[in-house]
Write a protein that holds these residues in place. Structure first.
Motif, PDB file in Angstrom:
ATOM      1  N   TYR A 107      11.837  16.428  -2.945  1.00 62.25           N
ATOM      2  CA  TYR A 107      12.101  16.419  -1.512  1.00 62.25           C
ATOM      3  C   TYR A 107      12.018  14.989  -0.973  1.00 62.25           C
ATOM      4  CZ  TYR A 107      11.446  21.415  -1.925  1.00 62.25           C
ATOM      5  OH  TYR A 107      11.566  22.717  -2.292  1.00 62.25           O
ATOM      6  N   GLN A 108      12.585  14.789   0.206  1.00 61.47           N
ATOM      7  CA  GLN A 108      12.580  13.473   0.817  1.00 61.47           C
ATOM      8  C   GLN A 108      11.392  13.287   1.755  1.00 61.47           C
ATOM      9  OE1 GLN A 108      16.204  12.590   2.843  1.00 61.47           O
ATOM     10  NE2 GLN A 108      15.822  10.409   2.850  1.00 61.47           N
ATOM     11  N   HIS A 109      10.867  14.375   2.324  1.00 63.75           N
ATOM     12  CA  HIS A 109       9.767  14.303   3.289  1.00 63.75           C
ATOM     13  C   HIS A 109       8.595  15.143   2.807  1.00 63.75           C
ATOM     14  CE1 HIS A 109      12.361  12.334   6.207  1.00 63.75           C
ATOM     15  NE2 HIS A 109      13.293  13.187   5.840  1.00 63.75           N
ATOM     16  N   LYS A 136       0.817  -1.213   0.000  1.00 64.59           N
ATOM     17  CA  LYS A 136       0.000   0.000   0.000  1.00 64.59           C
ATOM     18  C   LYS A 136       0.854   1.268   0.000  1.00 64.59           C
ATOM     19  CE  LYS A 136      -4.046  -2.109   1.920  1.00 64.59           C
ATOM     20  NZ  LYS A 136      -5.239  -1.909   2.694  1.00 64.59           N
ATOM     21  N   ARG A 137       1.904   1.281  -0.814  1.00 64.00           N
ATOM     22  CA  ARG A 137       2.775   2.434  -0.952  1.00 64.00           C
ATOM     23  C   ARG A 137       2.616   3.050  -2.334  1.00 64.00           C
ATOM     24  NH1 ARG A 137       8.235  -0.593   0.653  1.00 64.00           N
ATOM     25  NH2 ARG A 137       7.398  -1.813  -1.046  1.00 64.00           N
ATOM     26  N   VAL A 138       2.884   4.336  -2.415  1.00 66.24           N
ATOM     27  CA  VAL A 138       2.884   5.059  -3.688  1.00 66.24           C
ATOM     28  C   VAL A 138       4.281   5.613  -3.906  1.00 66.24           C
ATOM     29  CG1 VAL A 138       1.977   7.074  -4.903  1.00 66.24           C
ATOM     30  CG2 VAL A 138       0.449   5.685  -3.535  1.00 66.24           C
ATOM     31  N   THR A 139       4.798   5.507  -5.109  1.00 68.83           N
ATOM     32  CA  THR A 139       6.114   6.029  -5.436  1.00 68.83           C
ATOM     33  C   THR A 139       5.966   7.322  -6.219  1.00 68.83           C
ATOM     34  OG1 THR A 139       7.011   3.802  -5.537  1.00 68.83           O
ATOM     35  CG2 THR A 139       8.291   5.534  -6.596  1.00 68.83           C
ATOM     36  N   LEU A 140       6.657   8.370  -5.778  1.00 70.33           N
ATOM     37  CA  LEU A 140       6.667   9.642  -6.498  1.00 70.33           C
ATOM     38  C   LEU A 140       7.844   9.646  -7.455  1.00 70.33           C
ATOM     39  CD1 LEU A 140       6.003  12.113  -3.559  1.00 70.33           C
ATOM     40  CD2 LEU A 140       4.350  11.215  -5.194  1.00 70.33           C
ATOM     41  N   ARG A 141       7.595   9.922  -8.695  1.00 65.27           N
ATOM     42  CA  ARG A 141       8.669   9.943  -9.692  1.00 65.27           C
ATOM     43  C   ARG A 141       9.440  11.254  -9.616  1.00 65.27           C
ATOM     44  NH1 ARG A 141       4.500   8.290 -14.293  1.00 65.27           N
ATOM     45  NH2 ARG A 141       3.989   6.235 -13.505  1.00 65.27           N
ATOM     46  N   ASN A 142      10.738  11.161  -9.664  1.00 67.49           N
ATOM     47  CA  ASN A 142      11.620  12.337  -9.631  1.00 67.49           C
ATOM     48  C   ASN A 142      11.259  13.291  -8.499  1.00 67.49           C
ATOM     49  OD1 ASN A 142      12.965  11.442 -11.978  1.00 67.49           O
ATOM     50  ND2 ASN A 142      11.325  12.290 -13.232  1.00 67.49           N
ATOM     51  N   ALA A 143      11.037  12.760  -7.324  1.00 68.36           N
ATOM     52  CA  ALA A 143      10.653  13.576  -6.168  1.00 68.36           C
ATOM     53  C   ALA A 143      11.767  14.558  -5.822  1.00 68.36           C
ATOM     54  CB  ALA A 143      10.344  12.692  -4.969  1.00 68.36           C
ATOM     55  N   GLU A 160       2.561  18.175   0.618  1.00 69.14           N
ATOM     56  CA  GLU A 160       3.347  19.405   0.740  1.00 69.14           C
ATOM     57  C   GLU A 160       4.751  19.020   1.174  1.00 69.14           C
ATOM     58  OE1 GLU A 160       0.178  22.809   2.002  1.00 69.14           O
ATOM     59  OE2 GLU A 160       0.964  21.551   3.602  1.00 69.14           O
ATOM     60  N   SER A 161       5.739  19.558   0.501  1.00 60.72           N
ATOM     61  CA  SER A 161       7.123  19.228   0.845  1.00 60.72           C
ATOM     62  C   SER A 161       7.466  19.773   2.221  1.00 60.72           C
ATOM     63  CB  SER A 161       8.067  19.807  -0.200  1.00 60.72           C
ATOM     64  OG  SER A 161       7.915  21.207  -0.265  1.00 60.72           O
ATOM     65  N   ARG A 162       8.319  19.054   2.924  1.00 59.58           N
ATOM     66  CA  ARG A 162       8.737  19.444   4.274  1.00 59.58           C
ATOM     67  C   ARG A 162      10.245  19.296   4.409  1.00 59.58           C
ATOM     68  NH1 ARG A 162       4.639  21.918   5.044  1.00 59.58           N
ATOM     69  NH2 ARG A 162       2.905  21.202   6.301  1.00 59.58           N
ATOM     70  N   LYS A 163      10.847  20.221   5.119  1.00 64.32           N
ATOM     71  CA  LYS A 163      12.226  20.081   5.566  1.00 64.32           C
ATOM     72  C   LYS A 163      12.143  19.885   7.069  1.00 64.32           C
ATOM     73  CE  LYS A 163      14.525  22.824   2.053  1.00 64.32           C
ATOM     74  NZ  LYS A 163      15.402  23.950   1.794  1.00 64.32           N
TER      75      LYS A 163
END
Length: 79
Positions: free
Chosen positions: A24-26, A15-22, A40-43
């Motif tokens: 950000y890491q979080h 039940k995971r989704v992969t983001l292509r060419n993401a 939303e990207s997070r640092k």
């Protein structure tokens, strides 16, 4: 809001989704009752910034040191 990329994804066996060419890491995920999901990207840390709590503790440590409120000397000669 302008769409920069659009593609379809599916859940894998775990039940995971992969983001292509993401970029950000979080990410922060918001799920709505109507089925919309917003990422939303997070640092996790802000570079070159010390938190207010850490600054407060550092000031307290310096005050304790100047007033002589310190622990016994640690002998590191064995190392």
């Amino acid at each position: 809001m302008e769409i920069t990329r659009q593609y379809d994804v599916h859940l894998d066996m775990k039940k995971r989704v992969t983001l292509r060419n993401a970029t950000y890491q979080h990410y922060n995920v918001k799920e709505y009752k109507n089925g919309c999901i917003i990422l939303e990207s997070r640092k996790l840390t802000r570079p070159r910034e010390i938190s207010a709590w850490t600054l407060k503790k550092m000031d307290q440590a310096v005050r304790n040191f100047k007033s002589g409120k310190v622990s016994e000397t640690v002998d590191l000669s064995d190392f």
